[in-house]
Design a protein around this motif. Structure first.
Motif, PDB file in Angstrom:
ATOM      1  N   ARG A  50      40.000 -61.671  69.113  1.00 21.20           N
ATOM      2  CA  ARG A  50      38.883 -60.201  69.256  1.00 21.20           C
ATOM      3  C   ARG A  50      37.354 -61.439  69.631  1.00 21.20           C
ATOM      4  O   ARG A  50      36.537 -61.055  69.810  1.00 21.20           O
ATOM      5  N   GLU A  75      36.338 -54.389  76.344  1.00 24.43           N
ATOM      6  CA  GLU A  75      35.466 -54.064  76.000  1.00 24.43           C
ATOM      7  C   GLU A  75      36.294 -53.285  74.253  1.00 24.43           C
ATOM      8  O   GLU A  75      36.111 -53.209  72.807  1.00 24.43           O
ATOM      9  N   ASP A  78      37.552 -55.505  71.776  1.00 28.75           N
ATOM     10  CA  ASP A  78      36.215 -56.220  70.872  1.00 28.75           C
ATOM     11  C   ASP A  78      35.887 -57.431  71.303  1.00 28.75           C
ATOM     12  O   ASP A  78      35.414 -58.540  70.895  1.00 28.75           O
ATOM     13  N   ASN A 308      43.581 -51.417  67.161  1.00 31.73           N
ATOM     14  CA  ASN A 308      43.135 -51.339  65.889  1.00 31.73           C
ATOM     15  C   ASN A 308      44.099 -50.139  64.619  1.00 31.73           C
ATOM     16  O   ASN A 308      43.644 -49.572  63.860  1.00 31.73           O
TER      17      ASN A 308
END
Length: 505
Positions: A50, A75, A78, A308
């Motif tokens: 990340r 993006e 992250d 996620n």
């Protein structure tokens, strides 16, 4: 400490004489490999890290190209990336970047208009590398252009048209540089890698006038006329002046201090330009441009949800070289999706290999990447409305008769829609609301509609919509007028937060 990563489209793009820097190909980065080679024997997990700072040096940032997808997925993972998808979109047409060049044009005129003596040229062409250019005189301008459009290499054309103005801005690939410029590029790159990356802050404005963008002739608008009248009524109750505007009112946008978009949003469309302009003016805006960028593209959403660990159907991102991975890893039937689409458009079901090949061939003409998703039939989809990171409403959208989608688009242009049922949010399955909130919170704090299927294995997110339907007689059946007051009230709260404790209420 954050690590830098440079992306190139082909290994040959990073010439043998170039500096030894952390470089990977777009194919490796997009492929979600467990580890990608950086330099020498060093390797890194591109998909789970990340803290990466990614510099996208692909040959093209054309919409839906490999270069575009590299920034999009960066993006989603992250990673901090230049150029961002937002910058790519801004640079995609003169109509879009022209919205934010007025202040830059004033500086161009100050720098070039004051010149005296000798013949006066009528045009200049600058090559910018991370905000650096060959002209010391124009360096302040180069830096300001880069702060506005953060892209590794830019060609900027300045023209004398009554006054000096920016006539054209274009992103350039590394291959467009001469050998002398390559040396300048690596000097600028070394400087840039040592800098702290940051985002510009928006300006603030201080009035209570809300513009609601709509299209009175749109075929499937996100709010019907009765709902629009309810927004106006709710605004009066909260001392907010709500005014309906259309595309032709773009020049008046700065008269308002908030914008609510009630027209189907798309990239490369005036809805995105309205959102971008409102954001640049410091207005409160729903849908904000970042939410439009993130929700509009299903490939981005797929990567974001997976990164996620949000439950979703088995999903693959396909290129033409990996098309039959859908067959081996998902099986038939399989759902194929174009990255952009709304109201069940651009979504197809393939029952076998011939259908997979036929549908994918058509979709790949429009996009370098497409989405393949496990087919999960349910009688209805849950739509959970989320506003400001809180659940707002819960509706069931039933599949259209004898079809597998909520909206059935026929070849003759006609459509059929399934029925609906709106229930109190507390009556929706808690698991459905929980995964919907988790998915929406990854996008932002705006107004979203999260589509969720409740399966035997649990709740799975199908997609997140940045511009959910708020229709009178459907989504407002439980809350009634309170639904509209909640939305206007959220905008009002944000306006008053901008004003601070000393502002008027």
């Amino acid at each position: 400490m954050a690590e830098h990563l440079l992306l190139v489209e082909q290994e040959s793009d990073w010439k043998s004489g170039f500096p030894r820097l952390p470089v990977v190909t777009a194919r490796d980065y997009l492929g979600r490999t467990d580890d990608a080679k950086l330099d020498g024997n060093k390797r890194i997990d591109c998909s789970s890290r990340r803290d990466l700072r990614v510099i996208n040096l692909c040959r093209s940032y054309r919409y839906l190209s490999i270069g575009y997808y590299c920034s999009l997925l960066a993006e989603a993972r992250d990673h901090k990336v230049v150029p961002s998808v937002r910058t790519i979109q801004e640079l995609s047409s003169r109509e879009i970047y022209g919205l934010v060049t007025d202040e830059l044009n004033q500086r161009v005129q100050r720098l070039l208009g004051a010149r005296k003596g000798g013949p006066t040229p009528t045009a200049y062409e600058l090559t910018l590398m991370f905000g650096h250019c060959a002209s010391r005189e124009l360096q302040p301008l180069a830096r300001q252009i880069f702060e506005t459009f953060r892209c590794p290499i830019l060609r900027v054309e300045l023209r004398l048209q009554g006054s000096w103005r920016i006539a054209d801005i274009k992103a350039l690939p590394l291959s467009a540089l001469s050998s002398e410029q390559e040396a300048d590029f690596f000097t600028a790159l070394e400087w840039y890698l040592s800098q702290r990356w940051r985002q510009p802050r928006a300006r603030l404005r201080y009035r209570y006038d809300l513009a609601v963008l709509h299209d009175p002739v749109e075929d499937l608008p996100p709010s019907n006329p009765r709902a629009l009248r309810q927004f106006i009524r709710a605004g009066k109750d909260l001392d907010v002046n709500v005014e309906l505007i259309q595309r032709k009112d773009y020049g008046r946008l700065a008269e308002y201090d908030a914008l609510l978009i009630r027209e189907t949003t798309r990239l490369g469309h005036h809805t995105f330009r309205f959102a971008k302009k409102a954001d640049s003016e410091g207005m409160v805006v729903i849908d904000d441009p970042d939410s439009i960028l993130r929700c509009t593209n299903k490939v981005f959403l797929a990567e974001l949800l997976e990164a996620n660990r949000v439950p979703r159907p088995r999903t693959l991102i396909l290129r033409k070289e990996t098309l039959f991975d859908a067959e081996s890893e998902i099986g038939y039937p399989v759902v194929l999706k174009i990255p952009e689409g709304s109201f069940s458009r651009g979504v197809f079901k393939a029952e076998n290999r011939p259908a997979l090949t036929r549908i994918a061939r058509r979709l790949l003409r429009e996009s370098d990447l497409i989405l393949a998703q496990e087919y999960l039939y349910t009688e209805f989809d849950w739509r959970i409305g989320i506003l400001g990171r809180r659940p707002l409403f819960a509706s069931k959208y039933f599949m259209s008769k004898a079809h597998w989608q909520v909206v059935r688009h026929r070849e003759d242009g006609k459509r059929e829609e399934g029925s609906f049922e709106t229930v109190p949010i507390e009556a929706a399955p808690p698991e459905v609301v929980r995964v919907a909130l988790k998915a929406a919170n990854l996008i932002g704090d705006g107004l979203y509609g999260v589509d969720v299927k409740m399966t035997t294995q649990g709740a799975v997110v199908i997609e997140v919509n940045d511009n959910p339907n708020i229709d009178a007689g459907i989504e407002d059946l439980v809350l009634g007028e309170a639904l509209y007051r909640n939305i206007i009230g959220e905008l009002l709260t944000r306006l008053e937060k901008q004003r601070g404790p000393g502002g008027a209420s």
